[in-house]
Design an enzyme around this catalytic site. Structure first.
Site, mmCIF file in Angstrom:
data_model
loop_
_atom_site.group_PDB
_atom_site.id
_atom_site.type_symbol
_atom_site.label_atom_id
_atom_site.label_comp_id
_atom_site.label_asym_id
_atom_site.label_seq_id
_atom_site.Cartn_x
_atom_site.Cartn_y
_atom_site.Cartn_z
ATOM 1 N N ASP A 10 34.601 23.079 25.833
ATOM 2 C CA ASP A 10 35.649 23.884 25.232
ATOM 3 C C ASP A 10 35.384 24.222 23.754
ATOM 4 O O ASP A 10 35.538 25.373 23.329
ATOM 5 C CB ASP A 10 36.961 23.088 25.368
ATOM 6 C CG ASP A 10 38.139 23.958 25.072
ATOM 7 O OD1 ASP A 10 38.269 25.017 25.714
ATOM 8 O OD2 ASP A 10 38.934 23.587 24.188
ATOM 9 N N GLY A 11 34.988 23.223 22.969
ATOM 10 C CA GLY A 11 34.709 23.459 21.545
ATOM 11 C C GLY A 11 33.569 24.451 21.365
ATOM 12 O O GLY A 11 33.646 25.362 20.535
ATOM 13 N N ASP B 233 36.826 19.879 31.629
ATOM 14 C CA ASP B 233 38.125 20.238 31.042
ATOM 15 C C ASP B 233 38.152 21.635 30.426
ATOM 16 O O ASP B 233 39.004 21.924 29.589
ATOM 17 C CB ASP B 233 38.529 19.191 29.992
ATOM 18 C CG ASP B 233 37.511 19.068 28.868
ATOM 19 O OD1 ASP B 233 36.406 19.632 28.998
ATOM 20 O OD2 ASP B 233 37.813 18.400 27.870
ATOM 21 N N ARG C 185 33.353 -3.389 42.480
ATOM 22 C CA ARG C 185 34.292 -3.716 43.553
ATOM 23 C C ARG C 185 33.774 -4.888 44.400
ATOM 24 O O ARG C 185 34.552 -5.759 44.799
ATOM 25 C CB ARG C 185 34.441 -2.462 44.415
ATOM 26 C CG ARG C 185 35.472 -2.513 45.486
ATOM 27 C CD ARG C 185 35.158 -1.371 46.452
ATOM 28 N NE ARG C 185 36.091 -1.389 47.543
ATOM 29 C CZ ARG C 185 37.122 -0.573 47.629
ATOM 30 N NH1 ARG C 185 37.335 0.322 46.706
ATOM 31 N NH2 ARG C 185 37.929 -0.657 48.643
ATOM 32 N N LYS D 135 45.670 -7.693 49.987
ATOM 33 C CA LYS D 135 44.463 -7.183 49.300
ATOM 34 C C LYS D 135 43.749 -8.318 48.555
ATOM 35 O O LYS D 135 44.404 -9.251 48.078
ATOM 36 C CB LYS D 135 44.856 -6.105 48.287
ATOM 37 C CG LYS D 135 45.133 -4.758 48.919
ATOM 38 C CD LYS D 135 45.313 -3.685 47.862
ATOM 39 C CE LYS D 135 45.649 -2.371 48.529
ATOM 40 N NZ LYS D 135 44.595 -1.383 48.381
HETATM 41 P P1 ATP Z 1 32.315 18.218 25.173
HETATM 42 O O1 ATP Z 1 33.459 18.634 26.057
HETATM 43 O O2 ATP Z 1 31.172 17.691 25.943
HETATM 44 O O3 ATP Z 1 32.720 17.374 24.004
HETATM 45 P P2 ATP Z 1 32.416 20.561 23.488
HETATM 46 O O4 ATP Z 1 31.685 21.836 23.516
HETATM 47 O O5 ATP Z 1 33.909 20.646 23.694
HETATM 48 O O6 ATP Z 1 31.732 19.604 24.534
HETATM 49 P P3 ATP Z 1 32.774 19.951 20.650
HETATM 50 O O7 ATP Z 1 32.206 18.863 19.821
HETATM 51 O O8 ATP Z 1 34.247 20.098 20.720
HETATM 52 O O9 ATP Z 1 32.120 19.796 22.114
HETATM 53 O O10 ATP Z 1 32.189 21.357 20.115
HETATM 54 C C1 ATP Z 1 30.804 21.556 19.886
HETATM 55 C C2 ATP Z 1 30.596 22.345 18.615
HETATM 56 O O11 ATP Z 1 31.239 23.632 18.738
HETATM 57 C C3 ATP Z 1 31.218 21.751 17.358
HETATM 58 O O12 ATP Z 1 30.378 20.823 16.718
HETATM 59 C C4 ATP Z 1 31.431 22.959 16.465
HETATM 60 O O13 ATP Z 1 30.267 23.302 15.756
HETATM 61 C C5 ATP Z 1 31.725 24.065 17.484
HETATM 62 N N1 ATP Z 1 33.190 24.277 17.545
HETATM 63 C C6 ATP Z 1 34.120 23.457 18.089
HETATM 64 N N2 ATP Z 1 35.360 23.945 17.928
HETATM 65 C C7 ATP Z 1 35.228 25.110 17.259
HETATM 66 C C8 ATP Z 1 36.145 26.109 16.775
HETATM 67 N N3 ATP Z 1 37.468 25.996 16.965
HETATM 68 N N4 ATP Z 1 35.631 27.173 16.112
HETATM 69 C C9 ATP Z 1 34.302 27.293 15.929
HETATM 70 N N5 ATP Z 1 33.398 26.400 16.354
HETATM 71 C C10 ATP Z 1 33.832 25.326 17.000
#
Ligand code: ATP
Length: 324
Positions: A108-109, A134, A159, A219
């Site tokens: 997502d990020g 997610d 288990r 159990k």
């Molecule tokens: P995982 O679900 O495995 O943690 P992810 O892609 O959600 O993966 P994050 O650490 O949330 O992992 O995001 C990866 C990188 O994306 C961050 O280090 C950042 O550089 C960039 N990033 C995250 N959120 C934002 C945002 N809102 N705007 C711009 N860049 C972002």
């Protein structure tokens, strides 16, 4: 959509690594070269993009990686990139290296970052890769199946010993904000209790009572699956032991769930998503997220995809209770 014809494509992996990321890189490079593009790898996610860590990738550079966990491009998190100035810098770097488009494999990020780049006019495509599953706009993220199978194998072993000693085992699986691994692995391993961050629980009613009812029907072991973000396993275990009198042990599976050779499901999803991304780029279709919806691999608009929501409900979680 980009006006300029796309010739050079960069690929990066970002956020947490997930089994199958390598299969996606391989598919992108090979399908991309087949379509006449020049393919490049950007090392260490957005951090490497800002530092110009860009290397050409040929078909032979992605040999022998299909079955390997992790990511050959490595991954990193970048604070600098979250700021507008970092994103502007990334745009400049892409210009210097003459990259016409960027494929981002991550969660997502990482997709939020890709969306910001698309708003600056950079042609981007996102491929969902995270063991947490997610990302809201897709039913499936690369790495999820492998992570679940790894966790399941470990819990089956726990288990055996829990059963021999007539113990309760509290097992923490990954999932800080989302309980997908816990929910499905919990059901697949026959857990008595599943605790996830999305659904509030009451220790007396949802944990102790369920365990004691299990003991009363004969159990010999009790498995409690706790997603990382749903509580402190040590504390939960101590309370279970005090309240029920049943010897209780904890196991934190941790990073073991991140590694390993991807399953068939992950290799296929990664390969099909990689091919789909290249098909989009061939048509000049950018600002897209590659998703799996209703068993089909599709591309959707990044803005629409980022606005979607998905969350496990209390009803979905309670289905597990019907199995006792
Ligand atoms: P995982 O679900 O495995 O943690 P992810 O892609 O959600 O993966 P994050 O650490 O949330 O992992 O995001 C990866 C990188 O994306 C961050 O280090 C950042 O550089 C960039 N990033 C995250 N959120 C934002 C945002 N809102 N705007 C711009 N860049 C972002």
């Amino acid at each position: 959509m980009s006006e300029k014809k796309i010739k050079k494509i960069g690929i990066l992996t970002s956020g947490g690594d997930a089994p199958g990321m390598n299969a996606a890189i391989r598919a992108l490079v090979r399908a991309g070269i087949h379509a006449g593009f020049e393919m490049y790898g950007v090392k260490r996610g957005y951090k490497g993009l800002l530092e110009g860590e860009i290397i050409p990738l040929g078909t032979r550079d992605v040999s022998e990686i299909l079955h390997r966990g992790g990511t050959i491009l490595m991954t990193a998190r970048s604070k600098e990139f979250v700021d507008k100035s970092g994103q502007e810098k990334a745009k400049e770097i892409m210009k210097v290296y003459e990259l016409d488009a960027l494929v981002v494999i991550g969660g997502d990020g990482s997709f939020r970052g890709a969306y910001e780049l698309s708003k600056l006019g950079i042609p981007v495509i996102g491929i969902p890769g995270t063991i947490d599953n997610d990302v809201s706009c897709t039913d499936y993220c690369i790495g999820y199946d492998t992570a679940m199978n790894t966790a399941l194998e470990a819990i089956d072993r726990i288990r055996d010993t829990a059963s021999s000693h007539e113990r309760c085992s509290v097992v923490e699986v990954m999932g800080r904000d989302a309980g997908y691994i816990a929910l499905n692995v919990g059901m697949a391993c026959g857990a008595e209790v599943i605790l996830i961050p999305e659904v509030k629980y009451n220790l007396e009613k949802d944990v102790y009572k369920v365990i004691l009812e299990g003991r009363n029907v004969g159990k010999h072991h009790y498995i409690v699956i706790v997603a990382e973000g749903a509580g402190d396993v040590q504390e939960i275990a101590e309370k279970i032991e005090t309240f029920t009198g049943i010897e209780t042990r904890t196991t934190v599976l941790g990073y073991v769930q991140r590694g390993g050779s991807p399953t068939v499901k992950d290799r296929l999803a990664a390969s099909q998503m990689g091919i789909k991304a290249i098909e989009c780029l061939e048509k000049g279709k950018t600002g897209r997220l590659i998703v799996e919806q209703g068993g089909e691999i599709k591309d959707i608009d990044i803005k629409k995809g980022m606005a979607m929501k998905k969350q496990i409900t209390a009803e979905e979680l309670s289905e597990n209770l019907k199995l006792f």
